[in-house]
Design a protein around this motif. Sequence first.
Motif, mmCIF file in Angstrom:
data_model
loop_
_atom_site.group_PDB
_atom_site.id
_atom_site.type_symbol
_atom_site.label_atom_id
_atom_site.label_comp_id
_atom_site.label_asym_id
_atom_site.label_seq_id
_atom_site.Cartn_x
_atom_site.Cartn_y
_atom_site.Cartn_z
ATOM 1 N N GLN A 208 -0.741 13.643 32.741
ATOM 2 C CA GLN A 208 -1.058 12.233 32.930
ATOM 3 C C GLN A 208 0.178 11.383 33.199
ATOM 4 O OE1 GLN A 208 -3.438 10.987 29.568
ATOM 5 N NE2 GLN A 208 -5.068 12.416 30.051
ATOM 6 N N ARG A 209 1.244 11.595 32.449
ATOM 7 C CA ARG A 209 2.452 10.802 32.640
ATOM 8 C C ARG A 209 3.434 11.449 33.611
ATOM 9 N NH1 ARG A 209 4.844 6.798 28.661
ATOM 10 N NH2 ARG A 209 4.907 5.843 30.713
ATOM 11 N N GLN A 210 3.217 12.728 33.906
ATOM 12 C CA GLN A 210 4.052 13.462 34.869
ATOM 13 C C GLN A 210 5.551 13.324 34.546
ATOM 14 O OE1 GLN A 210 2.897 12.265 38.832
ATOM 15 N NE2 GLN A 210 0.801 12.963 38.579
ATOM 16 N N VAL A 211 5.881 13.456 33.267
ATOM 17 C CA VAL A 211 7.272 13.384 32.831
ATOM 18 C C VAL A 211 8.046 14.549 33.445
ATOM 19 C CG1 VAL A 211 8.782 13.486 30.815
ATOM 20 C CG2 VAL A 211 6.626 12.242 30.689
ATOM 21 N N ASN A 212 9.268 14.305 33.878
ATOM 22 C CA ASN A 212 10.066 15.361 34.512
ATOM 23 C C ASN A 212 10.475 16.453 33.534
ATOM 24 O OD1 ASN A 212 11.577 12.737 36.394
ATOM 25 N ND2 ASN A 212 10.048 14.162 37.161
ATOM 26 N N VAL A 213 10.859 16.071 32.303
ATOM 27 C CA VAL A 213 11.282 17.069 31.323
ATOM 28 C C VAL A 213 10.891 16.606 29.921
ATOM 29 C CG1 VAL A 213 13.605 16.055 31.191
ATOM 30 C CG2 VAL A 213 13.251 18.409 30.425
ATOM 31 N N ILE A 214 10.386 17.543 29.135
ATOM 32 C CA ILE A 214 10.027 17.285 27.737
ATOM 33 C C ILE A 214 10.931 18.136 26.855
ATOM 34 C CG2 ILE A 214 8.227 17.344 25.974
ATOM 35 C CD1 ILE A 214 6.171 17.386 28.293
ATOM 36 N N PHE A 215 11.596 17.497 25.898
ATOM 37 C CA PHE A 215 12.398 18.215 24.914
ATOM 38 C C PHE A 215 11.662 18.195 23.580
ATOM 39 C CE2 PHE A 215 15.581 16.885 27.991
ATOM 40 C CZ PHE A 215 16.389 18.014 28.101
ATOM 41 N N THR A 216 11.451 19.371 23.003
ATOM 42 C CA THR A 216 10.963 19.444 21.632
ATOM 43 C C THR A 216 12.136 19.788 20.737
ATOM 44 O OG1 THR A 216 10.448 21.822 21.636
ATOM 45 C CG2 THR A 216 8.747 20.307 22.478
ATOM 46 N N THR A 217 12.079 19.362 19.486
ATOM 47 C CA THR A 217 13.102 19.731 18.517
ATOM 48 C C THR A 217 12.408 20.141 17.223
ATOM 49 O OG1 THR A 217 14.951 18.936 17.150
ATOM 50 C CG2 THR A 217 13.439 17.277 17.987
ATOM 51 N N GLY A 218 12.754 21.329 16.738
ATOM 52 C CA GLY A 218 12.140 21.842 15.518
ATOM 53 C C GLY A 218 11.014 22.828 15.812
#
Length: 307
Positions: A208-218
């Motif tokens: 939906q937001r078409q984010v270029n990169v998602i970072f998860t932590t943990g």
Amino acid sequence: MGKVLAVCISEKKGTQKKPVPEITLKEDWGIVGDAHAGHWHRQVSLLAFEKIDEFRKKGAEVDFGAFGENIVCEGFDLKTLPVGTRFRIGDCLLELSQIGKACHSHCEIYKVMGDCIMPREGVFTVVLKGGVVRPGMEIEMVEPDPARPFTAAVITLSDRASQGIYEDKSGPEIKRILEEKGYQVVEQFVLPDGKPRLMVELSRLADQRQVNVIFTTGGTGFSERDQTPEATKEVSDREVPGIGEALRAYSMQFTKNAILSRQTAGIRKKTLIINMPGSPKACREDLEYLLPSLEHGIGILRGTATD
């Protein structure tokens, strides 16, 4: 070119939007007098008349505004347009910020017809420049600027941080570093450990937001609740194992415990998802190593770079 066929507002949330003669758009706010205006990414909604007409032909008697749309337009297949597309209407300028939305409680249309088009056909925009919009005005579509900043989202996975037992420091640290490097961080939030909610959010941010990169932590360790890599793999279309392998190898110079990290990376549509460690220090170290090589890959996914 397209055309505005109707403009609609509702002064109170939870009530159906109604057509009005004109609307006034306010920069970084939305429609003056509309209940959904505010400093967020879903300020003004658009829906194509062609989709409404198709729905009417199924026997539904729906007026403009019935699906919660602010602007009814013709001439565009809205859901196929990339986030970042701009619409010029007179003096106004809107930028596409989200495709579709989750339907948490079915509307009256769904209860009658067993379907509603807004969750999959409607789009949302932010107001870059205000002004007045009336039915009959032309809409000019402007393709996304290839030089626009990369967009990012940051998700912290932690049962205790999500409960407020301790402060999340890794998520804000990743956000700070990304913004220093020129990324536009559109969302940053905390979730409890585990897969279900993370999978929903990863899918939403990519689709939906078409984010270029998602970072998860943990959530990359050995605990039963550490399931971030599993969630990443389940929502990804393709894995990028080299990122996790490289980060582990790089982190080994700081701590031998890096061998225990299960972090990975994957691609969902045009969004890259990367698992980061749980500590702020480790996040800083990994980003320092990773970011110089990342820009080219994200550019290829976005279509602004070539092999």
